[in-house]
Design an enzyme around this catalytic site. Structure first.
Site, mmCIF file in Angstrom:
data_model
loop_
_atom_site.group_PDB
_atom_site.id
_atom_site.type_symbol
_atom_site.label_atom_id
_atom_site.label_comp_id
_atom_site.label_asym_id
_atom_site.label_seq_id
_atom_site.Cartn_x
_atom_site.Cartn_y
_atom_site.Cartn_z
ATOM 1 N N LYS A 1 -0.444 -48.558 -26.581
ATOM 2 C CA LYS A 1 -0.949 -47.311 -27.242
ATOM 3 C C LYS A 1 -1.793 -47.304 -28.342
ATOM 4 O O LYS A 1 -2.951 -46.768 -28.603
ATOM 5 C CB LYS A 1 0.282 -46.387 -27.615
ATOM 6 C CG LYS A 1 0.015 -45.165 -27.839
ATOM 7 C CD LYS A 1 1.169 -44.232 -27.615
ATOM 8 C CE LYS A 1 2.288 -44.395 -28.480
ATOM 9 N NZ LYS A 1 2.087 -43.721 -29.968
ATOM 10 N N SER A 2 -1.377 -48.112 -29.386
ATOM 11 C CA SER A 2 -2.035 -48.187 -30.637
ATOM 12 C C SER A 2 -3.356 -48.802 -30.244
ATOM 13 O O SER A 2 -4.310 -48.409 -31.036
ATOM 14 C CB SER A 2 -1.417 -49.070 -31.730
ATOM 15 O OG SER A 2 -0.136 -48.664 -31.917
ATOM 16 N N ASP B 1 9.118 -48.680 -33.671
ATOM 17 C CA ASP B 1 9.181 -47.698 -32.241
ATOM 18 C C ASP B 1 10.199 -48.557 -31.379
ATOM 19 O O ASP B 1 10.560 -47.484 -30.333
ATOM 20 C CB ASP B 1 7.645 -47.781 -31.423
ATOM 21 C CG ASP B 1 6.683 -47.072 -32.362
ATOM 22 O OD1 ASP B 1 7.080 -46.375 -33.179
ATOM 23 O OD2 ASP B 1 5.545 -47.307 -31.958
ATOM 24 N N LYS C 1 9.270 -39.253 -36.741
ATOM 25 C CA LYS C 1 8.266 -39.844 -35.594
ATOM 26 C C LYS C 1 8.504 -38.433 -34.586
ATOM 27 O O LYS C 1 8.372 -37.384 -34.955
ATOM 28 C CB LYS C 1 8.999 -40.780 -34.745
ATOM 29 C CG LYS C 1 9.187 -42.063 -35.809
ATOM 30 C CD LYS C 1 7.909 -42.598 -35.865
ATOM 31 C CE LYS C 1 7.870 -43.795 -36.821
ATOM 32 N NZ LYS C 1 6.309 -44.298 -36.949
HETATM 33 C C1 S3P Z 1 1.074 -46.403 -34.880
HETATM 34 C C2 S3P Z 1 1.903 -46.647 -36.081
HETATM 35 C C3 S3P Z 1 3.258 -46.474 -36.230
HETATM 36 C C4 S3P Z 1 4.047 -46.115 -34.857
HETATM 37 C C5 S3P Z 1 3.047 -45.591 -33.880
HETATM 38 C C6 S3P Z 1 1.707 -45.952 -33.840
HETATM 39 C C7 S3P Z 1 -0.361 -46.798 -34.798
HETATM 40 O O1 S3P Z 1 3.443 -45.151 -36.919
HETATM 41 O O2 S3P Z 1 5.178 -45.574 -35.181
HETATM 42 O O3 S3P Z 1 3.659 -45.391 -32.879
HETATM 43 O O4 S3P Z 1 -0.850 -46.814 -33.677
HETATM 44 O O5 S3P Z 1 -0.974 -46.911 -36.126
HETATM 45 P P1 S3P Z 1 3.254 -45.013 -38.585
HETATM 46 O O6 S3P Z 1 1.895 -45.602 -39.178
HETATM 47 O O7 S3P Z 1 3.653 -43.698 -38.821
HETATM 48 O O8 S3P Z 1 4.437 -46.143 -39.099
#
Ligand code: S3P
Length: 447
Positions: free
Chosen positions: A36-37, A333, A360
């Site tokens: 996803k990221s 996550d 979250k």
């Molecule tokens: C993400 C960063 C994380 C993660 C989220 C995806 C990202 O959040 O929990 O699901 O893609 O940069 P945070 O930056 O709030 O820790």
């Protein structure tokens, strides 16, 4: 007959998992959806680069669809998200069009927070951004504050901390931002804003968060400097970003459900192919190994700058552990599904330093404690974590995802090992990050 039944109810889907009296195991090979990221970043960097970006393995979940819709509304050509090969025709840095309507980030924190960096630094354009009920209650001050120090003009509800947000894009100044939290969304937002400034923008984090933005910005041609000792990243403004071929590996956060399911369901063996094992994301592997899981990495390789492997998991008795400190950002996550692992591990597992879970897609500490306890678990909610007394089994019952995708999938895995049936309300939330999750679960089930 399957032990899984999906029941449409109004707009929602409830899932009934009834393993009662069945001897079940999980067996087989499974390909998981794209990370996803990395998918969000491929869409965004493709949008602001010159020329074509071809993405293979993009996650076709609700969250990347929100990102694609926002950038299409700003004049970027993005092919239909109906196959995992997506073509983005970039408009070039600083050339997004002013959208005629409100941009809707849906359920996606990554969409709204990363995009804010690009919008705030985009001179002479006005943007409004919103999201669903969950996103409109999540804190935006963590990105708005540093953007304001760069000179951004952003307004929003509750003293400019909550969406909907109104952004008057303008020329920003570079910054050295010392982030109080280890958040890749904060880091990435500021780095993206830095692209449009004259000079160097640095973000220093207390603990290193996932580094996909740094890797992909470099691959698209940006000048990125990394200081590993101080957890600092620097980007130089006005790079020439050129469209790339991006191969998105499978999401370890999605693999996590099978890693735990394979560990806790007797006689199981699952091979999960093509999983991203970027070291900023592999905390779950270390914790599960520490708990006694039987996990092996096979066929390790590199795909467009990201390490990848196939991961085999076999059932194994688990023991309790403590999850705290530096490792938290590397498995943030995965804590809901690790809580499920802890329920089936002998002893008391302590999860600490995880207060970020409260902001979250839901308050994941409160929701996991409440829902697992409804199923008969012994979970105590701590201010910054959970205390889970494991090894006593689960009864089952009636639970709710709170519209949080990772909660829906975690509860489904817990239900596989319960004595009685479990009804999961609003299970359809899974499609935010894992469309087809329940079909995959069905395909692995052996009864
Ligand atoms: C993400 C960063 C994380 C993660 C989220 C995806 C990202 O959040 O929990 O699901 O893609 O940069 P945070 O930056 O709030 O820790």
């Amino acid at each position: 007959m399957s032990i899984l039944t999906l029941k449409p109810l109004n707009d929602h889907h409830d899932l009934l998992i009834a393993p009662v009296g069945a001897t079940l195991s999980l067996q087989g090979t499974i390909a998981i959806p794209g990370d996803k990221s990395i998918s969000h970043r491929a869409l965004m960097l493709g949008a602001i680069a010159q020329g074509e970006t071809r993405v293979k393995g993009l996650l076709l979940g609700e969250d990347p669809r929100s990102t694609a819709a926002c950038f299409r509304a700003m004049g970027v050509g993005i092919s239909e998200l109906n196959s995992d090969r997506v073509i983005i025709t970039g408009c070039g840095l600083g050339n997004l069009q002013e959208p005629a309507d409100i941009l809707d980030a849906g359920n996606s924190g990554t969409t709204i927070r990363l995009m804010l960096g690009l919008l705030a630094s985009h001179p002479n354009s006005f943007f409004t951004v919103t999201g669903d009920n969950s996103l409109r209650s999540r804190p935006m001050s963590r990105v708005i504050k540093p953007l304001h120090s760069m000179g951004a003009q952003i307004q929003g509800r509750k003293n400019h901390t909550l969406a909907p947000l109104a952004i008057q894009g303008r020329q920003l100044q570079p910054i050295h931002y010392h982030s109080p939290i280890a958040s890749a969304q904060v880091k990435s937002c500021i780095l993206l804003a830095g692209l449009m400034t004259e000079g160097k923008t640095t973000v220093t984090e207390p603990i290193l968060s996932r580094d996909h933005s740094e890797r992909m910005l470099k691959a698209f041609g940006a000048e990125i400097e990394i200081d590993q000792e101080t957890h600092s990243v620097t980007v130089t403004g006005h790079p020439t970003l050129i469209g790339q071929e991006v191969i998105v590996p499978g999401d370890i956060s999605s693999a996590a459900f099978w890693l735990v399911a394979g560990s806790i369901v007797p006689d199981s063996e699952i091979l999960i192919t093509n999983v991203g094992i970027n070291p900023t994301r592999t905390g779950i592997l270390e914790v599960l190994e520490d708990m006694g899981a039987n996990i092996t990495l096979e066929n390790q390789r590199i795909a467009t700058g990201e390490p990848v492997a196939d991961i085999r998991v076999k059932h194994s008795p688990l023991k309790a552990t403590t999850i705290a400190g530096e490792i938290i950002p590397r498995l943030i996550d995965e804590i809901p599904i690790l809580a499920v692992a802890a329920v089936f591990a002998e002893g008391t597992t302590i999860i600490k330093d995880a207060e970020e879970l409260r902001v979250k897609e839901s308050d994941r500490l409160a929701v996991m404690a409440t829902q697992l306890n409804k199923m008969g678990a012994k979970v105590v909610e701590l201010p910054d974590g959970l205390e889970i007394t494991g090894g006593t089994g689960l009864k089952g019952g009636e639970v709710d995802s709170d519209t949080d995708h990772r909660i829906a999938m975690s509860l489904a895995i817990a239900a596989l090992n319960a004595e009685q049936s479990t009804l999961i309300h609003r299970a359809e939330a899974a499609s935010v990050s894992y469309p087809g999750f329940f079909t995959s679960l069905e395909s692995l089930l052996r009864i």
